[in-house]
Design a protein around this motif. Structure first.
Motif: not given
Ligand code: G1P
Length: 288
Positions: A110, A133, A170, A207
């Motif tokens: 990522l 998500d 996570y 984020y």
């Protein structure tokens, strides 16, 4: 203070948890009722004031770019057929904001996917939205984070409390101090902890990051799963500066797996005035 104008949407992964659906189409193009999953992420960004979206794609993801592009032939057909409403939806999609796409040539994690956008981001703060998500909320979740960023002027990650048995899925944070309702100062974080997680607060795919974090990605070595992890670059920022966590308002559905996806379909349909009664009727007919 610089405004958060750009959002990165990483969409390069394979989507093996959704096979066979994802054999020939990108996982981001699977539909959640009547829109592909990635469209929810783009709409969330646009309604939060984002002006430029950077899609990180890979081979076999061309349909994502096409989805947000103009389609003259289809527009003509809809015009001729008098299908005003449909035409409006198609035009809205193509004009929603500036969309840039970059290919991640190798799947290196990522962090690496986000790093592909470094030249476009430059020295501005930026948002990251993980499209798996999908959020159901009154206020767009990335907008909630942008609001926090504007207040603290430091990186902010979205948090959700998860079950202890799920922490290894996570990035898990360590909280140094509660600043106010929902807002925490973080002093550590670990990607997919196998043991001794610092808490049960997980980073969820939203984020707003300082441009330092982008610089950090270029300096870190592979972490969990042998990948360049975004969490490790944010941790570096937490040590050298400050990073905050925000317990967002809303519900999150993980559309990268079958259970989360089914959960999302039912809940999104129940939220829609045009579908709620119909869905309730189907269930009643089946069980009553
Ligand atoms: C990514 C992040 C992780 C975060 C999760 C949220 O993991 O690396 O820190 O908690 O998204 O969905 P992935 O789900 O891509 O393995």
């Amino acid at each position: 203070m610089k405004k958060v104008r750009k959002a990165i949407i990483p969409a390069a992964g394979f989507g093996t948890r959704m096979l066979p659906a994802t054999k020939a189409i990108p996982k981001e193009m699977i539909t959640l009722i009547d829109k592909p999953v990635i469209q929810y992420a783009v709409e969330e960004a646009v309604s939060s004031g984002i002006e430029t979206i950077v899609l990180i794609t890979s081979k076999h993801k061309k349909s994502i770019e096409d989805h947000f592009d103009k389609n003259f032939e289809l527009e003509e057909i809809l015009k001729k057929g008098g299908k005003e409403k449909e035409l409006e939806k198609i035009l809205e999609l193509a004009n929603c904001c500036e969309i840039v796409s970059i290919r991640q040539k190798e799947q290196r994690g990522l962090g690496d996917a986000v790093y592909c956008a470094k030249n476009i981001i430059g020295d501005e703060p930026f948002a990251v939205i993980l499209p798996d998500d999908v959020m159901l909320s009154k206020e767009p979740v990335i907008g909630q984070l942008i609001e926090c960023y504007n207040k603290v002027e430091k990186s902010v990650v979205a948090l959700q409390e998860v079950q202890m048995e799920d922490v290894s899925k996570y990035g898990i944070v360590s909280v140094k101090e509660k600043i106010e309702e929902r807002l925490f100062l973080l002093d550590d974080m670990v990607e997919k902890p196998k043991e001794n997680p610092p808490s049960t607060y997980a980073i969820i795919g939203r984020y707003v990051l300082d441009s330092n974090v982008m610089k950090n990605i270029g300096e870190i070595t592979p972490g969990a799963l042998g990948e360049i992890q975004l969490t490790d670059a944010i941790k570096k920022e937490a040590i050298s500066s400050k990073v905050f966590g925000y317990l967002f308002k809303g519900e999150r559905y993980d559309c990268g797996n079958v259970n989360g996806y089914l959960d999302a379909i039912i809940n999104f349909a129940l939220e829609r005035d045009d579908l709620r009664d119909y869905l309730v009727q189907i269930i009643k007919n089946k069980f009553l």
